[in-house]
Design a protein around this motif. Structure first.
Motif, short mmCIF file in Angstrom:
data_model
loop_
_atom_site.label_atom_id
_atom_site.label_comp_id
_atom_site.label_asym_id
_atom_site.label_seq_id
_atom_site.Cartn_x
_atom_site.Cartn_y
_atom_site.Cartn_z
N ARG A 18 36.04 44.12 39.90
CA ARG A 18 36.54 43.60 41.19
C ARG A 18 35.41 43.02 42.03
NH1 ARG A 18 40.26 48.78 42.33
NH2 ARG A 18 42.10 48.10 41.21
N ASP A 19 34.27 43.70 42.05
CA ASP A 19 33.12 43.20 42.82
C ASP A 19 32.66 41.85 42.31
OD1 ASP A 19 33.23 45.51 44.32
OD2 ASP A 19 31.49 46.46 43.35
N CYS A 20 32.57 41.71 40.99
CA CYS A 20 32.16 40.43 40.41
C CYS A 20 33.18 39.34 40.73
CB CYS A 20 31.98 40.55 38.90
SG CYS A 20 30.48 41.44 38.41
N ALA A 21 34.46 39.68 40.64
CA ALA A 21 35.51 38.71 40.95
C ALA A 21 35.39 38.24 42.40
CB ALA A 21 36.89 39.32 40.69
N ALA A 22 35.08 39.16 43.29
CA ALA A 22 34.94 38.80 44.71
C ALA A 22 33.73 37.88 44.92
CB ALA A 22 34.80 40.06 45.56
N VAL A 23 32.63 38.17 44.23
CA VAL A 23 31.44 37.31 44.36
C VAL A 23 31.74 35.92 43.82
CG1 VAL A 23 29.05 36.96 43.58
CG2 VAL A 23 29.79 39.22 44.33
N PHE A 24 32.37 35.85 42.64
CA PHE A 24 32.71 34.55 42.06
C PHE A 24 33.66 33.78 42.97
CE2 PHE A 24 31.75 36.29 37.62
CZ PHE A 24 30.52 35.66 37.57
N ALA A 25 34.62 34.48 43.56
CA ALA A 25 35.57 33.82 44.46
C ALA A 25 34.87 33.27 45.70
CB ALA A 25 36.68 34.79 44.85
N GLY A 26 33.82 33.95 46.14
CA GLY A 26 33.10 33.52 47.33
C GLY A 26 32.08 32.42 47.10
N MET A 27 31.82 32.10 45.84
CA MET A 27 30.85 31.04 45.52
C MET A 27 31.55 29.69 45.64
SD MET A 27 28.84 32.66 42.21
CE MET A 27 28.25 31.07 41.69
N THR A 74 40.78 33.19 37.19
CA THR A 74 41.18 33.52 38.56
C THR A 74 42.12 34.72 38.61
OG1 THR A 74 42.97 31.89 38.41
CG2 THR A 74 40.90 31.18 39.42
N ASN A 75 42.81 35.00 37.51
CA ASN A 75 43.74 36.14 37.53
C ASN A 75 43.10 37.44 37.05
OD1 ASN A 75 43.51 35.56 34.85
ND2 ASN A 75 45.70 35.56 34.42
N LEU A 76 41.76 37.45 36.91
CA LEU A 76 41.07 38.65 36.43
C LEU A 76 41.34 39.85 37.34
CD1 LEU A 76 39.16 39.87 34.37
CD2 LEU A 76 37.25 39.13 35.80
N ALA A 77 41.34 39.63 38.64
CA ALA A 77 41.59 40.74 39.56
C ALA A 77 42.98 41.31 39.36
CB ALA A 77 41.39 40.27 41.00
N LEU A 78 43.96 40.45 39.15
CA LEU A 78 45.34 40.90 38.93
C LEU A 78 45.45 41.68 37.62
CD1 LEU A 78 48.30 40.89 39.80
CD2 LEU A 78 48.55 38.70 38.64
N VAL A 79 44.83 41.18 36.57
CA VAL A 79 44.85 41.88 35.28
C VAL A 79 44.18 43.24 35.41
CG1 VAL A 79 43.92 41.82 32.92
CG2 VAL A 79 44.93 39.77 33.92
N THR A 80 43.05 43.28 36.10
CA THR A 80 42.33 44.53 36.32
C THR A 80 43.21 45.54 37.03
OG1 THR A 80 40.27 43.31 36.45
CG2 THR A 80 40.26 45.54 37.34
N GLU A 81 43.92 45.07 38.04
CA GLU A 81 44.80 45.95 38.81
C GLU A 81 45.89 46.53 37.91
OE1 GLU A 81 45.09 47.83 42.26
OE2 GLU A 81 43.86 46.04 42.15
N CYS A 82 46.51 45.68 37.09
CA CYS A 82 47.58 46.15 36.19
C CYS A 82 47.05 47.16 35.18
CB CYS A 82 48.20 44.96 35.46
SG CYS A 82 49.12 43.86 36.55
N VAL A 83 45.88 46.88 34.61
CA VAL A 83 45.28 47.80 33.63
C VAL A 83 44.98 49.13 34.31
CG1 VAL A 83 43.22 48.23 32.23
CG2 VAL A 83 44.37 46.02 32.12
N ALA A 84 44.40 49.07 35.51
CA ALA A 84 44.06 50.29 36.24
C ALA A 84 45.30 51.13 36.51
CB ALA A 84 43.35 49.95 37.55
N GLU A 85 46.37 50.48 36.94
CA GLU A 85 47.61 51.22 37.23
C GLU A 85 48.17 51.83 35.95
OE1 GLU A 85 50.25 48.58 39.27
OE2 GLU A 85 48.90 48.40 40.99
#
Length: 192
Positions: free
Chosen positions: A143-152, A66-77
């Motif tokens: 991020r797109d995959c995380a959003a799809v998984f979150a919506g399932m 569930t924290n994949l989006a947060l990790v992705t954001e930190c890596v991107a920054e």
């Protein structure tokens, strides 16, 4: 997005007629065109091809953090900050070299060396900026995959081409297994 694990070619849909019944299958395009001499891969029934991606998606969702989006954001920054620092350093170094070049006497022996350094630094800068675009695309895929998984809300039971195309980069059919490569970097292998 479906590929042969034996030769790497795409797989194509065919309809076989077996004892008066039509059966859709997928087979390697090289095998279709050149026979067993071109590729020894197996066919896969479309019914299996519809069930297995849904199973892979459900497994990927279960493994998804569930924290994949947060990790992705930190890596991107972090990548952007580090890259921007290096680009700024390159720009400053190029400016310094250009100023040195302007102060040199014409036909100086160092003129060519400074010119080569400037060209190398500009190439490095261009590569950094080009890599940024690729990394941005990769982060967007995650991020797109995380959003799809979150919506399932529940596990998927029926084949849904939108989920398959939206989540998967490619599917590779080997002799005894199928590997599902997700856009977020996950790989799910199902022995079949």
């Amino acid at each position: 997005i479906l590929f042969c694990g034996t030769c790497g070619d795409v797989m194509t849909r065919l309809v076989w007629n077996s004892h008066g019944k039509k059966k859709p299958v997928w087979r390697c395009a090289s095998r279709i065109a050149g026979g067993i001499k071109a590729c020894t891969s197996r066919k896969i029934d479309e019914s299996a091809l519809h069930a297995l991606p849904m199973r892979a998606i459900n497994l990927a969702k279960a493994a998804h953090k569930t924290n994949l989006a947060l990790v992705t954001e930190c890596v991107a920054e972090g990548l952007d900050a580090e890259r921007m620092e290096r680009v700024a350093a390159i720009d400053a170094e190029v400016k310094s070299l250009q100023e040195q070049l302007l102060r040199m006497k014409p036909d100086s022996t160092e003129e060519a060396t400074l010119g080569e350094k400037i060209i190398c630094l500009r190439d490095e800068r261009n590569a950094l900026c080009g890599n940024a675009a690729l990394e941005t695309q990769r982060i967007n895929d995650i991020r797109d995959c995380a959003a799809v998984f979150a919506g399932m809300a529940a596990p998927l039971e029926e084949f849904d081409e939108q989920y398959v195309r939206g989540l998967m980069e490619k599917i590779v059919v080997y002799e005894e297994r199928i590997v599902f490569y997700f856009k977020n970097g996950q790989e799910i292998t199902i022995n079949e």
